[in-house]
Design an enzyme around this catalytic site. Structure first.
Site, short mmCIF file in Angstrom:
data_model
loop_
_atom_site.label_atom_id
_atom_site.label_comp_id
_atom_site.label_asym_id
_atom_site.label_seq_id
_atom_site.Cartn_x
_atom_site.Cartn_y
_atom_site.Cartn_z
N LYS A 142 0.82 -1.21 0.00
CA LYS A 142 0.00 0.00 0.00
C LYS A 142 0.86 1.27 0.00
O LYS A 142 2.07 1.22 0.22
CB LYS A 142 -0.93 -0.02 1.21
CG LYS A 142 -1.93 -1.17 1.19
CD LYS A 142 -2.79 -1.13 2.45
CE LYS A 142 -3.75 -2.29 2.51
NZ LYS A 142 -4.58 -2.24 3.74
N TYR A 197 -12.72 -2.83 -3.41
CA TYR A 197 -13.37 -2.79 -2.10
C TYR A 197 -14.89 -2.68 -2.24
O TYR A 197 -15.55 -2.03 -1.43
CB TYR A 197 -12.83 -1.62 -1.28
CG TYR A 197 -11.36 -1.75 -0.95
CD1 TYR A 197 -10.93 -2.65 0.03
CD2 TYR A 197 -10.40 -0.96 -1.57
CE1 TYR A 197 -9.58 -2.77 0.35
CE2 TYR A 197 -9.06 -1.07 -1.26
CZ TYR A 197 -8.65 -1.99 -0.30
OH TYR A 197 -7.32 -2.10 0.02
N ASN A 222 -1.85 -0.23 7.23
CA ASN A 222 -1.28 -1.50 7.68
C ASN A 222 -0.39 -2.15 6.63
O ASN A 222 -0.19 -3.35 6.63
CB ASN A 222 -2.38 -2.45 8.15
CG ASN A 222 -3.40 -2.76 7.08
OD1 ASN A 222 -3.19 -2.47 5.90
ND2 ASN A 222 -4.50 -3.35 7.48
N HIS A 261 -1.96 -5.41 1.67
CA HIS A 261 -3.21 -6.14 1.51
C HIS A 261 -2.87 -7.54 1.04
O HIS A 261 -1.99 -7.73 0.20
CB HIS A 261 -4.10 -5.47 0.45
CG HIS A 261 -5.20 -6.36 -0.02
ND1 HIS A 261 -6.37 -6.52 0.67
CD2 HIS A 261 -5.28 -7.18 -1.10
CE1 HIS A 261 -7.14 -7.39 0.04
NE2 HIS A 261 -6.50 -7.79 -1.04
N GLU A 292 -9.41 -10.56 -7.35
CA GLU A 292 -8.46 -9.46 -7.19
C GLU A 292 -7.31 -9.55 -8.19
O GLU A 292 -6.88 -8.53 -8.74
CB GLU A 292 -7.93 -9.43 -5.76
CG GLU A 292 -9.01 -9.07 -4.75
CD GLU A 292 -8.57 -9.23 -3.30
OE1 GLU A 292 -7.42 -9.67 -3.06
OE2 GLU A 292 -9.38 -8.91 -2.42
#
Length: 153
Positions: free
Chosen positions: A9, A49, A112, A115, A126
């Site tokens: 990310k 998402y 975080n 992913h 995905e």
């Protein structure tokens, strides 16, 4: 062999943690079969998402994942989805165990770092969002025979 998608990310890219995290996956014996640096558009974020778009916190998530470049990659290996998820640790970096990627480098729920697909259906969906079939390079590293027994393949 199983494939999974990972996204390093924007916080991972900006903090210059890409190499350390890629190395962890390679050290574990996972094989990178696709990788690219890219910018997630708002449209791609909504596709990725989709189950979260109507939630009140989605705009913040979209703003975060579109704020800078990411590295998208496909990893391949035995039980790759479970292995990657365990290596990542709990979603919230403050709750992630030491030794996991998030436990060692994150102190946020949203920022975080990485992913990882949460199941086989999600991984297939995905991977197709981020890579064309011809962008995935199937190869077996020469070290593979030293990572697992022949009857484990």
């Amino acid at each position: 062999m199983q494939r999974t998608l990972i996204l390093l990310k924007p916080d991972c890219v900006q903090r210059r943690l890409m190499g350390q995290i890629i190395t962890r996956f390679e050290d574990k014996g996972l094989n990178f079969v696709a990788m690219k640096l890219m910018q997630i558009t708002p449209e791609l974020a909504k596709q990725h998402y989709a189950e979260h778009v109507a939630k009140p916190w989605y705009p913040t998530l979209e703003g975060f994942v579109t704020a800078g470049p990411i590295v998208a990659a496909v990893l391949e290996g035995l039980e790759a989805i479970r292995v990657v998820r365990e290596m990542l640790g709990a979603t919230n970096g403050l709750q992630a165990a030491a030794g996991t990627i998030r436990g060692d480098f994150s102190s946020s729920r949203q920022m975080n770092l990485v992913h990882g697909s949460d199941g086989e259906e999600a991984a297939a969906r995905e991977i197709a969002l981020y890579f064309k079939p011809e962008e995935i390079v199937a190869s077996t590293p020469t070290i593979a025979t030293w990572l697992r027994a022949a009857d484990e393949a």
